[in-house]
Write an enzyme that holds these catalytic residues in place. Structure first.
Site, PDB file in Angstrom:
ATOM      1  N   ASP A  42       0.833  -1.201   0.000  1.00  0.00           N
ATOM      2  CA  ASP A  42       0.000   0.000   0.000  1.00  0.00           C
ATOM      3  C   ASP A  42       0.869   1.253   0.000  1.00  0.00           C
ATOM      4  O   ASP A  42       0.363   2.369  -0.090  1.00  0.00           O
ATOM      5  CB  ASP A  42      -0.994   0.001   1.156  1.00  0.00           C
ATOM      6  CG  ASP A  42      -0.355  -0.144   2.530  1.00  0.00           C
ATOM      7  OD1 ASP A  42       0.891  -0.173   2.614  1.00  0.00           O
ATOM      8  OD2 ASP A  42      -1.105  -0.238   3.525  1.00  0.00           O
ATOM      9  N   SER A  43       2.194   1.039   0.032  1.00  0.00           N
ATOM     10  CA  SER A  43       3.141   2.133  -0.195  1.00  0.00           C
ATOM     11  C   SER A  43       2.962   2.721  -1.587  1.00  0.00           C
ATOM     12  O   SER A  43       3.486   3.802  -1.881  1.00  0.00           O
ATOM     13  CB  SER A  43       4.579   1.646  -0.010  1.00  0.00           C
ATOM     14  OG  SER A  43       4.810   0.460  -0.759  1.00  0.00           O
ATOM     15  N   ASP A  80      -0.827  -6.106  -0.314  1.00  0.00           N
ATOM     16  CA  ASP A  80      -1.301  -5.524   0.940  1.00  0.00           C
ATOM     17  C   ASP A  80      -2.815  -5.402   0.964  1.00  0.00           C
ATOM     18  O   ASP A  80      -3.443  -5.042  -0.048  1.00  0.00           O
ATOM     19  CB  ASP A  80      -0.713  -4.126   1.139  1.00  0.00           C
ATOM     20  CG  ASP A  80       0.548  -4.130   1.973  1.00  0.00           C
ATOM     21  OD1 ASP A  80       0.748  -5.074   2.757  1.00  0.00           O
ATOM     22  OD2 ASP A  80       1.352  -3.188   1.851  1.00  0.00           O
ATOM     23  N   LYS A 109      -1.041  -9.516   2.756  1.00  0.00           N
ATOM     24  CA  LYS A 109      -0.373  -9.057   3.977  1.00  0.00           C
ATOM     25  C   LYS A 109      -1.333  -8.178   4.762  1.00  0.00           C
ATOM     26  O   LYS A 109      -1.957  -7.279   4.194  1.00  0.00           O
ATOM     27  CB  LYS A 109       0.911  -8.286   3.656  1.00  0.00           C
ATOM     28  CG  LYS A 109       1.649  -7.775   4.915  1.00  0.00           C
ATOM     29  CD  LYS A 109       3.075  -7.350   4.591  1.00  0.00           C
ATOM     30  CE  LYS A 109       3.145  -6.040   3.833  1.00  0.00           C
ATOM     31  NZ  LYS A 109       2.613  -4.875   4.599  1.00  0.00           N
ATOM     32  N   GLU A 111      -1.830  -5.787   8.284  1.00  0.00           N
ATOM     33  CA  GLU A 111      -1.167  -5.064   9.369  1.00  0.00           C
ATOM     34  C   GLU A 111      -1.862  -5.357  10.697  1.00  0.00           C
ATOM     35  O   GLU A 111      -3.058  -5.099  10.849  1.00  0.00           O
ATOM     36  CB  GLU A 111      -1.168  -3.562   9.087  1.00  0.00           C
ATOM     37  CG  GLU A 111      -0.272  -3.178   7.916  1.00  0.00           C
ATOM     38  CD  GLU A 111      -0.034  -1.684   7.832  1.00  0.00           C
ATOM     39  OE1 GLU A 111      -0.429  -0.952   8.768  1.00  0.00           O
ATOM     40  OE2 GLU A 111       0.559  -1.241   6.827  1.00  0.00           O
ATOM     41  N   GLU A 178       8.679  -4.536  11.010  1.00  0.00           N
ATOM     42  CA  GLU A 178       9.140  -3.228  10.543  1.00  0.00           C
ATOM     43  C   GLU A 178       9.510  -2.313  11.706  1.00  0.00           C
ATOM     44  O   GLU A 178       8.727  -2.133  12.641  1.00  0.00           O
ATOM     45  CB  GLU A 178       8.067  -2.540   9.683  1.00  0.00           C
ATOM     46  CG  GLU A 178       8.511  -1.178   9.171  1.00  0.00           C
ATOM     47  CD  GLU A 178       7.587  -0.576   8.130  1.00  0.00           C
ATOM     48  OE1 GLU A 178       7.883   0.539   7.665  1.00  0.00           O
ATOM     49  OE2 GLU A 178       6.577  -1.218   7.778  1.00  0.00           O
TER      50      GLU A 178
END
Length: 254
Positions: A42-43, A80, A109, A111, A178
């Site tokens: 999502d970057s 993501d 992925k 979070e 991270e």
């Protein structure tokens, strides 16, 4: 690679290399390299869409970036789950994860673990491989007061370790760690049986991930944990200026 290879590589002590990618052009290049696996992060919100955080990322963006990357590579792809897609109930999360796999991802992925155990369990039981992302989770940017290292106190570190073990128990096959202290990442890597992929989390993780545009020097962003492998901005700028000069001078087209 497949999901089983992540555990095999961990057991054999073979480090895993991962980079982000968002389009078919770069995916075709990566496909010819020794990079093990790709993350459509999502970057993309920041790298491709010019936003200040990952929060504006939409499922439609991740879906289309995933399809574009898949069109350029046969490598193992993570995608993501963007902001709030896992916090709106099991049904919506399943729909979004399904869209990402249908677009070409091999796994998603997510979070965080706490508060969405039911979602992770349901996805895993539905045949959707899940990687959990712990530590500095960028979707919690506002809650964290910015991009700050996590797990610096004993209490905070213990919470991340607990969350990592819960992720494994729920069926996650890998973890992203991270911006946590190297000692915490080392402990997690040693205490869980699934592969850990670090970013700003020290040497002892089972693998490493970097944002492609950061490592190539194309983003202008260089946190201390990033190693730049070329000065992309300078190289591209020089090429563009050479082209512009050739047009003005008449050297192009010949």
């Amino acid at each position: 690679m497949n999901t089983l290879d992540f555990t095999t590589y961990k057991r054999d002590g073979r480090k895993i290399s991962m980079v982000t990618c968002y389009d078919s052009s770069f995916a075709k290049i990566i496909d010819k390299t020794n990079i093990d696996t790709i993350l459509i992060g999502d970057s993309c919100s920041m790298v491709m869409h010019g936003e200040n955080t990952t929060i504006p990322a939409k499922i439609e963006w991740l879906e289309e970036h995933t399809r574009s990357v898949r069109n350029g590579t046969g490598k193992f792809i993570f995608a993501d789950m963007p902001f709030l897609t896992t916090r709106r109930g099991v049904d919506y999360a399943t729909e979004c994860a399904g869209r990402l796999l249908q677009a070409g991802a091999n796994a998603v992925k997510i979070e965080g673990v706490f508060g969405q155990e039911d979602v992770i369990h349901h996805l895993v039981m539905s045949g959707i491989p899940v990687m959990a992302h712990l530590g500095l989770t960028p979707q919690f940017y506002h809650a964290f007061g910015g991009h700050r290292m996590q797990g610096k106190t004993d209490e905070a570190a213990a919470k991340i370790v607990e969350e990592a073990k819960l992720a494994e128990k729920l069926g996650c096959f890998s973890l992203t760690l991270e911006c946590i202290p190297a000692a915490v990442a080392k402990r997690i890597t040693e205490e869980v049986g699934i592969a850990t992929i670090g970013i700003g989390a020290g040497f002892d993780c089972d693998g490493q991930v970097l944002v492609l545009h950061d490592m190539l020097g194309l983003s202008g962003f260089k946190p201390k944990f990033v190693k730049q492998y070329m000065n992309g901005i300078e190289l591209v700028t020089t090429a563009l200026n050479s082209y512009a000069a050739d047009v003005v001078s008449g050297a192009f087209p010949e």
